[in-house]
Design a protein around this motif. Structure first.
Motif, PDB file in Angstrom:
ATOM      1  N   GLU A 285       0.964  -1.149  -0.128  1.00  0.00           N
ATOM      2  CA  GLU A 285      -0.014   0.012  -0.180  1.00  0.00           C
ATOM      3  C   GLU A 285       0.858   1.185  -0.032  1.00  0.00           C
ATOM      4  N   ASN A 286       0.260   2.389  -0.496  1.00  0.00           N
ATOM      5  CA  ASN A 286       0.965   3.637  -0.301  1.00  0.00           C
ATOM      6  C   ASN A 286       1.010   4.056   1.367  1.00  0.00           C
ATOM      7  N   PRO A 287       2.121   5.100   1.348  1.00  0.00           N
ATOM      8  CA  PRO A 287       2.292   5.441   2.851  1.00  0.00           C
ATOM      9  C   PRO A 287       1.077   6.016   3.452  1.00  0.00           C
ATOM     10  N   ASP A 288      -0.106   6.517   2.787  1.00  0.00           N
ATOM     11  CA  ASP A 288      -1.152   7.138   3.428  1.00  0.00           C
ATOM     12  C   ASP A 288      -2.397   5.958   3.630  1.00  0.00           C
ATOM     13  N   GLY A 289      -1.755   4.730   3.269  1.00  0.00           N
ATOM     14  CA  GLY A 289      -2.839   3.502   3.458  1.00  0.00           C
ATOM     15  C   GLY A 289      -3.652   3.374   2.200  1.00  0.00           C
ATOM     16  N   SER A 290      -3.646   4.091   1.198  1.00  0.00           N
ATOM     17  CA  SER A 290      -4.494   3.974   0.108  1.00  0.00           C
ATOM     18  C   SER A 290      -3.730   2.660  -0.675  1.00  0.00           C
ATOM     19  N   LEU A 291      -4.407   2.115  -1.678  1.00  0.00           N
ATOM     20  CA  LEU A 291      -4.112   1.213  -2.441  1.00  0.00           C
ATOM     21  C   LEU A 291      -2.565   1.498  -3.306  1.00  0.00           C
ATOM     22  N   GLY A 292      -1.733   0.839  -3.461  1.00  0.00           N
ATOM     23  CA  GLY A 292      -0.482   0.830  -4.422  1.00  0.00           C
ATOM     24  C   GLY A 292      -1.056   0.806  -5.690  1.00  0.00           C
ATOM     25  N   VAL A 293      -0.175   1.440  -6.669  1.00  0.00           N
ATOM     26  CA  VAL A 293      -0.348   1.449  -8.145  1.00  0.00           C
ATOM     27  C   VAL A 293      -0.898  -0.049  -8.690  1.00  0.00           C
ATOM     28  N   ILE A 294      -0.259  -1.072  -8.256  1.00  0.00           N
ATOM     29  CA  ILE A 294      -0.547  -2.507  -8.833  1.00  0.00           C
ATOM     30  C   ILE A 294      -2.059  -2.775  -8.262  1.00  0.00           C
ATOM     31  N   GLN A 295      -2.066  -2.582  -7.115  1.00  0.00           N
ATOM     32  CA  GLN A 295      -3.274  -2.914  -6.398  1.00  0.00           C
ATOM     33  C   GLN A 295      -4.530  -2.212  -6.692  1.00  0.00           C
ATOM     34  N   GLN A 296      -4.331  -0.865  -7.091  1.00  0.00           N
ATOM     35  CA  GLN A 296      -5.302  -0.059  -7.717  1.00  0.00           C
ATOM     36  C   GLN A 296      -5.703  -0.449  -9.072  1.00  0.00           C
ATOM     37  N   ALA A 297      -4.738  -0.898  -9.941  1.00  0.00           N
ATOM     38  CA  ALA A 297      -4.749  -1.212 -11.163  1.00  0.00           C
ATOM     39  C   ALA A 297      -5.494  -2.903 -11.237  1.00  0.00           C
ATOM     40  N   PHE A 298      -5.461  -3.636 -10.500  1.00  0.00           N
ATOM     41  CA  PHE A 298      -6.364  -4.863 -10.079  1.00  0.00           C
ATOM     42  C   PHE A 298      -7.759  -4.426  -9.994  1.00  0.00           C
ATOM     43  N   GLN A 299      -8.122  -3.475  -9.124  1.00  0.00           N
ATOM     44  CA  GLN A 299      -9.252  -2.936  -8.798  1.00  0.00           C
ATOM     45  C   GLN A 299      -9.934  -2.473 -10.004  1.00  0.00           C
ATOM     46  N   ASP A 300      -9.178  -1.564 -10.814  1.00  0.00           N
ATOM     47  CA  ASP A 300      -9.975  -0.632 -11.719  1.00  0.00           C
ATOM     48  C   ASP A 300     -10.245  -1.461 -12.856  1.00  0.00           C
ATOM     49  N   HIS A 301      -9.185  -2.350 -13.087  1.00  0.00           N
ATOM     50  CA  HIS A 301      -9.463  -3.685 -14.199  1.00  0.00           C
ATOM     51  C   HIS A 301     -10.048  -4.746 -13.826  1.00  0.00           C
ATOM     52  N   HIS A 302     -10.609  -5.029 -12.835  1.00  0.00           N
ATOM     53  CA  HIS A 302     -11.113  -6.156 -12.460  1.00  0.00           C
ATOM     54  C   HIS A 302     -10.495  -7.457 -12.719  1.00  0.00           C
ATOM     55  N   GLY A 303      -9.133  -7.207 -12.111  1.00  0.00           N
ATOM     56  CA  GLY A 303      -8.305  -8.354 -12.062  1.00  0.00           C
ATOM     57  C   GLY A 303      -8.209  -9.168 -11.164  1.00  0.00           C
ATOM     58  N   LEU A 304      -9.434  -9.371 -10.502  1.00  0.00           N
ATOM     59  CA  LEU A 304      -9.524 -10.165  -9.258  1.00  0.00           C
ATOM     60  C   LEU A 304     -11.252 -10.664  -9.235  1.00  0.00           C
ATOM     61  N   GLN A 305     -11.353 -11.608  -8.708  1.00  0.00           N
ATOM     62  CA  GLN A 305     -12.566 -12.019  -8.420  1.00  0.00           C
ATOM     63  C   GLN A 305     -12.822 -12.761  -7.055  1.00  0.00           C
ATOM     64  N   CYS A 306     -12.472 -13.847  -6.663  1.00  0.00           N
ATOM     65  CA  CYS A 306     -12.554 -14.176  -5.487  1.00  0.00           C
ATOM     66  C   CYS A 306     -11.608 -13.614  -4.399  1.00  0.00           C
ATOM     67  N   GLY A 307     -10.644 -13.346  -5.053  1.00  0.00           N
ATOM     68  CA  GLY A 307      -9.220 -12.777  -4.423  1.00  0.00           C
ATOM     69  C   GLY A 307      -8.305 -13.483  -3.656  1.00  0.00           C
ATOM     70  N   PHE A 308      -8.620 -14.950  -3.793  1.00  0.00           N
ATOM     71  CA  PHE A 308      -7.555 -15.659  -3.041  1.00  0.00           C
ATOM     72  C   PHE A 308      -6.064 -15.739  -3.806  1.00  0.00           C
ATOM     73  N   CYS A 309      -6.210 -15.670  -4.787  1.00  0.00           N
ATOM     74  CA  CYS A 309      -4.700 -15.738  -5.592  1.00  0.00           C
ATOM     75  C   CYS A 309      -4.021 -14.249  -5.660  1.00  0.00           C
ATOM     76  N   THR A 310      -4.873 -13.206  -5.470  1.00  0.00           N
ATOM     77  CA  THR A 310      -4.493 -11.625  -5.689  1.00  0.00           C
ATOM     78  C   THR A 310      -3.149 -11.420  -5.000  1.00  0.00           C
ATOM     79  N   PRO A 311      -3.074 -11.546  -3.793  1.00  0.00           N
ATOM     80  CA  PRO A 311      -1.907 -11.041  -3.239  1.00  0.00           C
ATOM     81  C   PRO A 311      -0.463 -11.669  -4.074  1.00  0.00           C
ATOM     82  N   GLY A 312      -0.601 -12.968  -4.231  1.00  0.00           N
ATOM     83  CA  GLY A 312       0.455 -13.557  -4.991  1.00  0.00           C
ATOM     84  C   GLY A 312       0.563 -13.052  -6.427  1.00  0.00           C
ATOM     85  N   MET A 313      -0.571 -12.857  -6.944  1.00  0.00           N
ATOM     86  CA  MET A 313      -0.347 -12.226  -8.292  1.00  0.00           C
ATOM     87  C   MET A 313       0.261 -10.797  -8.282  1.00  0.00           C
ATOM     88  N   VAL A 314      -0.361  -9.840  -7.266  1.00  0.00           N
ATOM     89  CA  VAL A 314       0.314  -8.517  -7.052  1.00  0.00           C
ATOM     90  C   VAL A 314       1.940  -8.501  -6.876  1.00  0.00           C
TER      91      VAL A 314
END
Length: 161
Positions: free
Chosen positions: A79-108
């Motif tokens: 995450e960013n220093p202010d606690g907001s999503l980092g660039v990659i995390q935000q891109a996963f959210q913006d582009h629907h790069g996750l569904q159940c989210g289980f694999c997401t930490p490893g993917m990021v």
């Protein structure tokens, strides 16, 4: 028991662990960093990827004692220093790069390692790099799109699937 000291997400930690404690177990059980997921226990799925001294590592394949003196980064450290999503995390959210989210930490975490070494990867390079990460939900298309977007590439021409 072995005493291990490492810097995890910027904070120094020292703990006593059994010699056979896996890094994934250490992070989840000892440090309560549960974002690192364990999906297979056989190094097949990539859900447990973390960075050790800047390199992507499947934490289910490493003993915690092997990381003694190392710098470790988990998904909680992305995450960013202010606690907001980092660039990659935000891109996963913006582009629907996750569904159940289980694999997401490893993917990021894998995506971060790829982008560190290859700041503008092609779709084929991303797919090749993610070969060690399994996602059972998304079909990978939006994950690839998210990683391309995180790298600053224009993804508006990539059709939704």
């Amino acid at each position: 028991m072995t005493e291990v000291t490492m810097v995890v997400n910027g904070k120094s930690v020292t703990k006593s662990v059994k010699g056979n404690t896996l890094m994934s177990e250490f992070l989840r059980e000892e440090l309560r960093l549960t974002g690192t997921h364990v999906g297979c226990d056989t190094s097949q799925c990539g859900a447990c990827v973390v960075h050790v001294n800047g390199e992507a590592v499947k934490s289910c394949t490493m003993f915690a004692a092997e990381a003694n003196g190392s710098e470790v980064k988990t998904i909680e450290g992305m995450e960013n220093p202010d606690g907001s999503l980092g660039v990659i995390q935000q891109a996963f959210q913006d582009h629907h790069g996750l569904q159940c989210g289980f694999c997401t930490p490893g993917m990021v975490m894998s995506a971060a390692a790829l982008l560190k070494d290859n700041p503008k990867p092609t779709e084929a390079e991303i797919r090749d790099y993610l070969e060690g990460n399994i996602c059972r939900c998304t079909g990978y298309h939006n994950i690839v799109k998210a990683i391309m977007a995180a790298s600053g590439q224009d993804v508006t021409s990539i059709a939704a699937e």
